[in-house]
Motif scaffolding. Structure first.
Motif, PDB file in Angstrom:
ATOM      1  N   THR A   1      36.586 -15.505  26.931  1.00 50.84           N
ATOM      2  CA  THR A   1      35.866 -14.240  27.118  1.00 50.84           C
ATOM      3  C   THR A   1      36.421 -13.469  28.307  1.00 50.84           C
ATOM      4  O   THR A   1      36.576 -12.247  28.247  1.00 50.84           O
ATOM      5  CB  THR A   1      34.357 -14.509  27.290  1.00 50.84           C
ATOM      6  OG1 THR A   1      33.878 -15.149  26.105  1.00 50.84           O
ATOM      7  CG2 THR A   1      33.585 -13.225  27.523  1.00 50.84           C
TER       8      THR A   1
ATOM      9  N   CYS B   1      37.858  -9.810  27.602  1.00 51.98           N
ATOM     10  CA  CYS B   1      37.224  -8.665  28.269  1.00 51.98           C
ATOM     11  C   CYS B   1      38.166  -8.014  29.276  1.00 51.98           C
ATOM     12  O   CYS B   1      38.164  -6.791  29.419  1.00 51.98           O
ATOM     13  CB  CYS B   1      35.917  -9.094  28.933  1.00 51.98           C
ATOM     14  SG  CYS B   1      34.619  -9.510  27.760  1.00 51.98           S
TER      15      CYS B   1
ATOM     16  N   ALA C   1      40.549  -5.940  27.289  1.00 53.37           N
ATOM     17  CA  ALA C   1      39.829  -4.761  26.802  1.00 53.37           C
ATOM     18  C   ALA C   1      39.609  -3.751  27.919  1.00 53.37           C
ATOM     19  O   ALA C   1      39.815  -2.542  27.734  1.00 53.37           O
ATOM     20  CB  ALA C   1      38.488  -5.182  26.199  1.00 53.37           C
TER      21      ALA C   1
ATOM     22  N   ALA D   1      43.809  -8.023  23.123  1.00 54.61           N
ATOM     23  CA  ALA D   1      42.449  -8.561  23.185  1.00 54.61           C
ATOM     24  C   ALA D   1      42.019  -9.088  21.819  1.00 54.61           C
ATOM     25  O   ALA D   1      41.452 -10.192  21.728  1.00 54.61           O
ATOM     26  CB  ALA D   1      41.482  -7.495  23.686  1.00 54.61           C
TER      27      ALA D   1
ATOM     28  N   THR E   1      31.427 -12.277  24.651  1.00 48.42           N
ATOM     29  CA  THR E   1      32.693 -12.149  23.925  1.00 48.42           C
ATOM     30  C   THR E   1      32.580 -11.002  22.920  1.00 48.42           C
ATOM     31  O   THR E   1      33.485 -10.163  22.817  1.00 48.42           O
ATOM     32  CB  THR E   1      33.044 -13.451  23.167  1.00 48.42           C
ATOM     33  OG1 THR E   1      32.833 -14.566  23.998  1.00 48.42           O
ATOM     34  CG2 THR E   1      34.488 -13.423  22.685  1.00 48.42           C
TER      35      THR E   1
ATOM     36  N   GLY F   1      32.819  -7.680  24.516  1.00 47.01           N
ATOM     37  CA  GLY F   1      34.213  -7.355  24.812  1.00 47.01           C
ATOM     38  C   GLY F   1      34.929  -6.815  23.592  1.00 47.01           C
ATOM     39  O   GLY F   1      35.644  -5.812  23.652  1.00 47.01           O
TER      40      GLY F   1
ATOM     41  N   SER G   1      33.609  -3.385  22.758  1.00 45.62           N
ATOM     42  CA  SER G   1      34.168  -2.349  23.648  1.00 45.62           C
ATOM     43  C   SER G   1      35.579  -1.971  23.218  1.00 45.62           C
ATOM     44  O   SER G   1      35.972  -0.812  23.309  1.00 45.62           O
ATOM     45  CB  SER G   1      34.146  -2.812  25.106  1.00 45.62           C
ATOM     46  OG  SER G   1      35.107  -3.812  25.336  1.00 45.62           O
TER      47      SER G   1
END
Length: 190
Positions: free
Chosen positions: A142, A146, A149, A157, A175, A178, A181
């Motif tokens: 994660t 992230c 990202a 990612a 996760t 992320g 996003s």
């Protein structure tokens, strides 16, 4: 409490630090007759949890001056303070300290390093540390997903997310945030 043990002292230090009563926590820390890394970790952790990150790093320095040897827990807490402050230079110094003192790069410490480098803008170093960690968990994956990202590396990612799934680990809510996003950023800029 008539007879205070290291556990009771440490519990009080942590409690006061968590709720922002740093003066009381420090006062108790200095009264502990037995010198140990445990209460120092408690006060540093409490500061980080209370978002007093500069104070946590100042206490880390004071701990070293007091000749208390930091351990992996100390480093995880200090790296968390660095990531919240965006203090890349201090995070790099801590990483050097870890290597110099041969502290074992377990999942928690490795993940803290990945998270610090990623949040502080050195994604290349975050990726390098990620590759060096002997064992990864969901939090490690994660942190890198992230981080990628956050820095606009949507393809990488997603690639790491796919690798995580293939490794047999189940993503958690963070996760998925992320990955979400990444999707939102890709949609927004396409």
């Amino acid at each position: 409490m008539a007879h205070k043990t290291l556990v009771s002292w440490t519990t009080m230090v942590l409690g006061y630090a968590r709720f922002g009563f740093l003066d009381v926590a420090r006062e108790l820390l200095y009264k502990i007759p037995e010198k140990s890394v445990v209460p120092w970790n408690a006060i540093i952790s409490g500061c980080v949890q209370a978002k007093n990150n500069k104070e946590a790093l100042a206490l880390f320095h004071e701990m070293q001056v007091s000749k208390i040897e930091p351990d992996g827990v100390t480093m995880v807490n200090c790296l968390s303070a660095c990531s919240q402050l965006g203090a890349l230079d201090v995070g790099m110094w801590i990483h050097h300290y870890i290597e110099k003192h041969n502290l074992f790069l377990d999942v928690a410490l490795g993940t803290a390093l990945v998270d610090t480098y990623a949040k502080c803008g050195n994604i290349a170093r975050a990726l390098q540390v990620f590759q060096e960690i002997p064992q990864r968990n969901c939090l490690t994956w994660t942190a890198i997903i992230c981080g990628l990202a956050l820095h606009g590396n949507a393809r990488d990612a997603i690639s790491y997310f796919s690798k995580m799934i293939r490794s047999g680990l189940r993503p958690d809510e963070i996760t998925f945030l992320g990955v979400l996003s990444i999707s939102l950023l890709s949609w927004r800029f396409s």
